[in-house]
Design a protein around this motif. Structure first.
Motif, PDB file in Angstrom:
ATOM      1  N   MET A   1       0.558   2.191 -16.898  1.00 47.36           N
ATOM      2  CA  MET A   1       1.429   1.077 -16.519  1.00 47.36           C
ATOM      3  C   MET A   1       1.359   0.859 -15.007  1.00 47.36           C
ATOM      4  O   MET A   1       1.456   1.815 -14.227  1.00 47.36           O
ATOM      5  N   ALA A   2       1.166  -0.365 -14.586  1.00 46.50           N
ATOM      6  CA  ALA A   2       1.039  -0.670 -13.169  1.00 46.50           C
ATOM      7  C   ALA A   2       2.369  -0.424 -12.444  1.00 46.50           C
ATOM      8  O   ALA A   2       3.446  -0.668 -12.990  1.00 46.50           O
ATOM      9  N   ARG A   3       2.291   0.065 -11.236  1.00 48.69           N
ATOM     10  CA  ARG A   3       3.481   0.342 -10.444  1.00 48.69           C
ATOM     11  C   ARG A   3       3.720  -0.802  -9.469  1.00 48.69           C
ATOM     12  O   ARG A   3       3.015  -0.946  -8.470  1.00 48.69           O
ATOM     13  N   VAL A   4       4.717  -1.641  -9.771  1.00 48.63           N
ATOM     14  CA  VAL A   4       5.071  -2.786  -8.933  1.00 48.63           C
ATOM     15  C   VAL A   4       6.600  -2.807  -8.815  1.00 48.63           C
ATOM     16  O   VAL A   4       7.293  -2.679  -9.830  1.00 48.63           O
ATOM     17  N   TRP A   5       7.092  -2.988  -7.635  1.00 48.20           N
ATOM     18  CA  TRP A   5       8.547  -2.971  -7.493  1.00 48.20           C
ATOM     19  C   TRP A   5       8.986  -3.926  -6.379  1.00 48.20           C
ATOM     20  O   TRP A   5       8.170  -4.419  -5.596  1.00 48.20           O
ATOM     21  N   ILE A   6      10.336  -4.166  -6.356  1.00 50.25           N
ATOM     22  CA  ILE A   6      10.941  -5.082  -5.376  1.00 50.25           C
ATOM     23  C   ILE A   6      11.812  -4.269  -4.415  1.00 50.25           C
ATOM     24  O   ILE A   6      12.556  -3.383  -4.819  1.00 50.25           O
ATOM     25  N   GLY A  44      -2.864  -1.539  -5.361  1.00 50.70           N
ATOM     26  CA  GLY A  44      -3.977  -2.219  -6.011  1.00 50.70           C
ATOM     27  C   GLY A  44      -4.934  -1.224  -6.656  1.00 50.70           C
ATOM     28  O   GLY A  44      -4.724  -0.005  -6.592  1.00 50.70           O
ATOM     29  N   PRO A  45      -6.014  -1.740  -7.277  1.00 54.04           N
ATOM     30  CA  PRO A  45      -7.009  -0.857  -7.906  1.00 54.04           C
ATOM     31  C   PRO A  45      -7.646   0.120  -6.922  1.00 54.04           C
ATOM     32  O   PRO A  45      -8.179   1.151  -7.336  1.00 54.04           O
ATOM     33  N   ASP A  46      -7.587  -0.213  -5.631  1.00 53.92           N
ATOM     34  CA  ASP A  46      -8.155   0.686  -4.614  1.00 53.92           C
ATOM     35  C   ASP A  46      -7.151   1.749  -4.165  1.00 53.92           C
ATOM     36  O   ASP A  46      -7.415   2.511  -3.227  1.00 53.92           O
ATOM     37  N   ASN A  47      -5.951   1.764  -4.830  1.00 50.54           N
ATOM     38  CA  ASN A  47      -4.881   2.718  -4.517  1.00 50.54           C
ATOM     39  C   ASN A  47      -4.297   2.530  -3.121  1.00 50.54           C
ATOM     40  O   ASN A  47      -3.634   3.424  -2.588  1.00 50.54           O
ATOM     41  N   LYS A  48      -4.512   1.370  -2.531  1.00 47.37           N
ATOM     42  CA  LYS A  48      -3.913   1.048  -1.248  1.00 47.37           C
ATOM     43  C   LYS A  48      -2.672   0.194  -1.470  1.00 47.37           C
ATOM     44  O   LYS A  48      -2.638  -0.660  -2.363  1.00 47.37           O
ATOM     45  N   GLY A  49      -1.655   0.432  -0.658  1.00 52.21           N
ATOM     46  CA  GLY A  49      -0.416  -0.313  -0.797  1.00 52.21           C
ATOM     47  C   GLY A  49      -0.564  -1.767  -0.394  1.00 52.21           C
ATOM     48  O   GLY A  49      -1.239  -2.086   0.581  1.00 52.21           O
ATOM     49  N   LYS A  50       0.077  -2.666  -1.147  1.00 55.34           N
ATOM     50  CA  LYS A  50       0.067  -4.104  -0.872  1.00 55.34           C
ATOM     51  C   LYS A  50       1.507  -4.592  -0.827  1.00 55.34           C
ATOM     52  O   LYS A  50       2.410  -3.970  -1.403  1.00 55.34           O
ATOM     53  N   ALA A  51       1.727  -5.711  -0.172  1.00 53.70           N
ATOM     54  CA  ALA A  51       3.088  -6.239  -0.094  1.00 53.70           C
ATOM     55  C   ALA A  51       3.078  -7.740   0.150  1.00 53.70           C
ATOM     56  O   ALA A  51       2.192  -8.270   0.838  1.00 53.70           O
ATOM     57  N   LEU A  52       4.075  -8.425  -0.431  1.00 48.18           N
ATOM     58  CA  LEU A  52       4.331  -9.843  -0.198  1.00 48.18           C
ATOM     59  C   LEU A  52       5.840 -10.036  -0.109  1.00 48.18           C
ATOM     60  O   LEU A  52       6.593  -9.351  -0.819  1.00 48.18           O
ATOM     61  N   THR A  53       6.302 -10.929   0.752  1.00 44.59           N
ATOM     62  CA  THR A  53       7.744 -11.167   0.883  1.00 44.59           C
ATOM     63  C   THR A  53       8.097 -12.550   0.370  1.00 44.59           C
ATOM     64  O   THR A  53       7.291 -13.493   0.463  1.00 44.59           O
ATOM     65  N   GLU A  63       6.720 -12.830  -9.276  1.00 43.33           N
ATOM     66  CA  GLU A  63       5.480 -12.243  -8.736  1.00 43.33           C
ATOM     67  C   GLU A  63       5.256 -10.840  -9.291  1.00 43.33           C
ATOM     68  O   GLU A  63       4.117 -10.445  -9.563  1.00 43.33           O
ATOM     69  N   VAL A  64       6.326 -10.089  -9.477  1.00 48.06           N
ATOM     70  CA  VAL A  64       6.202  -8.751 -10.056  1.00 48.06           C
ATOM     71  C   VAL A  64       5.588  -8.831 -11.446  1.00 48.06           C
ATOM     72  O   VAL A  64       4.670  -8.075 -11.786  1.00 48.06           O
ATOM     73  N   HIS A  65       6.100  -9.761 -12.264  1.00 46.16           N
ATOM     74  CA  HIS A  65       5.576  -9.919 -13.626  1.00 46.16           C
ATOM     75  C   HIS A  65       4.095 -10.324 -13.593  1.00 46.16           C
ATOM     76  O   HIS A  65       3.282  -9.823 -14.374  1.00 46.16           O
ATOM     77  N   ALA A  66       3.759 -11.252 -12.691  1.00 45.84           N
ATOM     78  CA  ALA A  66       2.382 -11.751 -12.615  1.00 45.84           C
ATOM     79  C   ALA A  66       1.422 -10.647 -12.179  1.00 45.84           C
ATOM     80  O   ALA A  66       0.349 -10.455 -12.771  1.00 45.84           O
ATOM     81  N   ILE A  67       1.789  -9.900 -11.138  1.00 42.78           N
ATOM     82  CA  ILE A  67       0.910  -8.835 -10.635  1.00 42.78           C
ATOM     83  C   ILE A  67       0.782  -7.721 -11.661  1.00 42.78           C
ATOM     84  O   ILE A  67      -0.316  -7.192 -11.893  1.00 42.78           O
ATOM     85  N   THR A  68       1.889  -7.362 -12.305  1.00 41.38           N
ATOM     86  CA  THR A  68       1.847  -6.316 -13.328  1.00 41.38           C
ATOM     87  C   THR A  68       0.899  -6.691 -14.457  1.00 41.38           C
ATOM     88  O   THR A  68       0.091  -5.869 -14.915  1.00 41.38           O
ATOM     89  N   ALA A  69       0.982  -7.956 -14.898  1.00 44.93           N
ATOM     90  CA  ALA A  69       0.114  -8.410 -15.990  1.00 44.93           C
ATOM     91  C   ALA A  69      -1.355  -8.363 -15.587  1.00 44.93           C
ATOM     92  O   ALA A  69      -2.218  -7.919 -16.358  1.00 44.93           O
ATOM     93  N   ARG A  70      -1.652  -8.785 -14.353  1.00 43.16           N
ATOM     94  CA  ARG A  70      -3.042  -8.790 -13.910  1.00 43.16           C
ATOM     95  C   ARG A  70      -3.583  -7.374 -13.757  1.00 43.16           C
ATOM     96  O   ARG A  70      -4.738  -7.096 -14.078  1.00 43.16           O
ATOM     97  N   ASP A  72      -2.546  -4.728 -15.429  1.00 45.60           N
ATOM     98  CA  ASP A  72      -2.694  -4.145 -16.768  1.00 45.60           C
ATOM     99  C   ASP A  72      -3.918  -4.696 -17.492  1.00 45.60           C
ATOM    100  O   ASP A  72      -4.583  -3.983 -18.244  1.00 45.60           O
ATOM    101  N   LYS A  73      -4.242  -5.976 -17.262  1.00 39.42           N
ATOM    102  CA  LYS A  73      -5.370  -6.617 -17.957  1.00 39.42           C
ATOM    103  C   LYS A  73      -6.694  -6.439 -17.220  1.00 39.42           C
ATOM    104  O   LYS A  73      -7.749  -6.803 -17.735  1.00 39.42           O
ATOM    105  N   GLY A  74      -6.640  -5.926 -16.007  1.00 39.61           N
ATOM    106  CA  GLY A  74      -7.873  -5.761 -15.240  1.00 39.61           C
ATOM    107  C   GLY A  74      -8.326  -7.034 -14.551  1.00 39.61           C
ATOM    108  O   GLY A  74      -9.452  -7.112 -14.071  1.00 39.61           O
TER     109      GLY A  74
END
Length: 400
Positions: A1-6, A44-53, A63-70, A72-74
């Motif tokens: 499960m992708a790790r995305v949080w607010i 991200g897939p490169d295990n580097k932290g990303k952020a958007l405000t 955005e959390v739902h969208a990033i999580t779906a992408r 999970d689907k690759g």
């Protein structure tokens, strides 16, 4: 499960400081938007932290739902990667072209430098939309090109295809989700004068007046090989007893520099050699080494296309009474195709002879020359049906 949080930044010192600066700027008349309170964070897939405000919580949640779906689907792509300048993506694409020949590489480079990068180079690759590309195609059709003249349909199509390949690279490198280069209406190539088909008499007359290059004209007109391939034939690849010529290399001329390289489409092949002048070609190669060129310039060395056109071919065309037909050394391969088709060669044979990538290309170019064989099909069906009817009648026993 992708790790995305607010993350709520309300109590963060950096956020409070940014808000104070924004409020002061607002009082001074600035229309700048306030800093985003809600920060979406993920790996991200490169295990580097990303952020958007985002300014509002619902936007961040979406955005959390969208990033999580992408994730999970690759199908994930870094939102910031789409901000790369198109010129950077174009250079990445050009560097990745490892199998193209010198001429194609030079052509791609010229189109990039003259038309693609000047127009799109500073655009963010994700900012280019379908309608932008459509408007650009109209510009290419109506405005002068680098030479001061408007580009012909074929050049416009090539330019568009270069941009299309750059954008496809952007999709593959996950900078954008879809290319804006699709389903555009391209100009129709003006190819009415492309195909010139000489008769046997015309071809023989042209060869005769070409003097010492008679055999080269016959080879081009009956074997269907390209000029660049004919100029690179080595004596060791002329197989007179088998009546074949092995086509494995060609010469490319880029800015006056000749170089031997692989044949177009990397389609090494053997082409049929008519017996009627095979022995003469053998005589031409007699005394030469296996690695020596079969056809050479008057002073030795490889033939150059422009010199051959100006000094030999064009004067021969005039003397043979073929002026105005638009015949060139390269277009003699059309004559070879037409004569072979008229002689009954099937599409696969023509494809192999000409070095086309597949039979579909051969049919696209020469399909109109193949005879209409529908009546032959109908006649064959009639024969089969008559045999079946006769057998059926013989198997029926008359009732008493």
């Amino acid at each position: 499960m992708a790790r995305v949080w607010i993350e709520d930044r309300e109590n963060h010192a950096e956020y409070q400081e940014s808000m104070e600066k924004w409020q002061a700027a607002k009082r001074a008349g600035s229309k700048r938007k306030p800093p985003g309170r809600w920060r979406v964070r993920w790996y991200g897939p490169d295990n580097k932290g990303k952020a958007l405000t985002f300014a509002k919580l619902p936007q961040a949640e979406a955005e959390v739902h969208a990033i999580t779906a992408r994730l999970d689907k690759g199908s994930y792509r870094d939102p910031k990667s789409g901000k790369a300048a198109t010129k950077i993506v174009a250079e990445e694409w050009f560097t990745s072209k490892r199998k193209i020949g010198r001429t194609t590489r030079h052509d791609y480079r010229e189109l990039l430098d003259n038309y693609v990068i000047p127009k799109w180079g500073d655009w963010q690759v994700s900012a280019i939309q379908w309608e932008d590309v459509s408007a650009w195609l109209t510009e290419l059709e109506t405005q002068p090109g680098k030479s001061g003249k408007t580009l012909g349909p074929a050049r416009i199509i090539k330019t568009y295809r270069v941009l299309s390949m750059v954008m496809k690279h952007a999709v593959f490198s996950k900078r954008i989700s879809a290319s804006p280069c699709h389903d555009h209406e391209l100009p129709r190539p003006d190819d009415e004068d492309e195909h010139v088909y000489l008769t046997y008499d015309q071809l023989e007359r042209l060869a005769l007046v070409a003097g010492e290059y008679r055999l080269l004209i016959l080879t081009l007109g009956y074997c269907g090989i390209r000029w660049a391939e004919a100029s690179a034939i080595k004596t060791g690849r002329l197989l007179v007893p088998q009546r074949r010529i092995r086509i494995v290399q060609n010469y490319t001329d880029v800015k006056g520099v000749l170089a031997l390289g692989p044949v177009k489409n990397h389609e090494k092949r053997s082409v049929p050699l008519p017996r009627s002048f095979a022995d003469e070609l053998g005589d031409l190669g007699r005394g030469k080494g296996q690695g020596d060129l079969l056809f050479t310039a008057p002073g030795g060395g490889p033939l150059r296309y422009n010199n051959f056109r100006n000094r030999v071919f064009d004067p021969a065309v005039k003397e043979a009474g073929l002026t105005g037909m638009g015949i060139t050394p390269h277009k003699l391969r059309h004559t070879a195709a037409s004569l072979a088709i008229a002689a009954g060669a099937d599409v696969k044979v023509i494809q192999l002879m000409l070095g086309h990538k597949d039979a579909a290309m051969t049919l696209n170019v020469y399909g109109h020359l193949f005879p209409d064989r529908l009546d032959e099909v109908a006649d064959a069906l009639d024969v089969g049906r008559k045999v079946a009817l006769a057998l059926a009648d013989a198997s029926v026993t008359p009732s008493e």
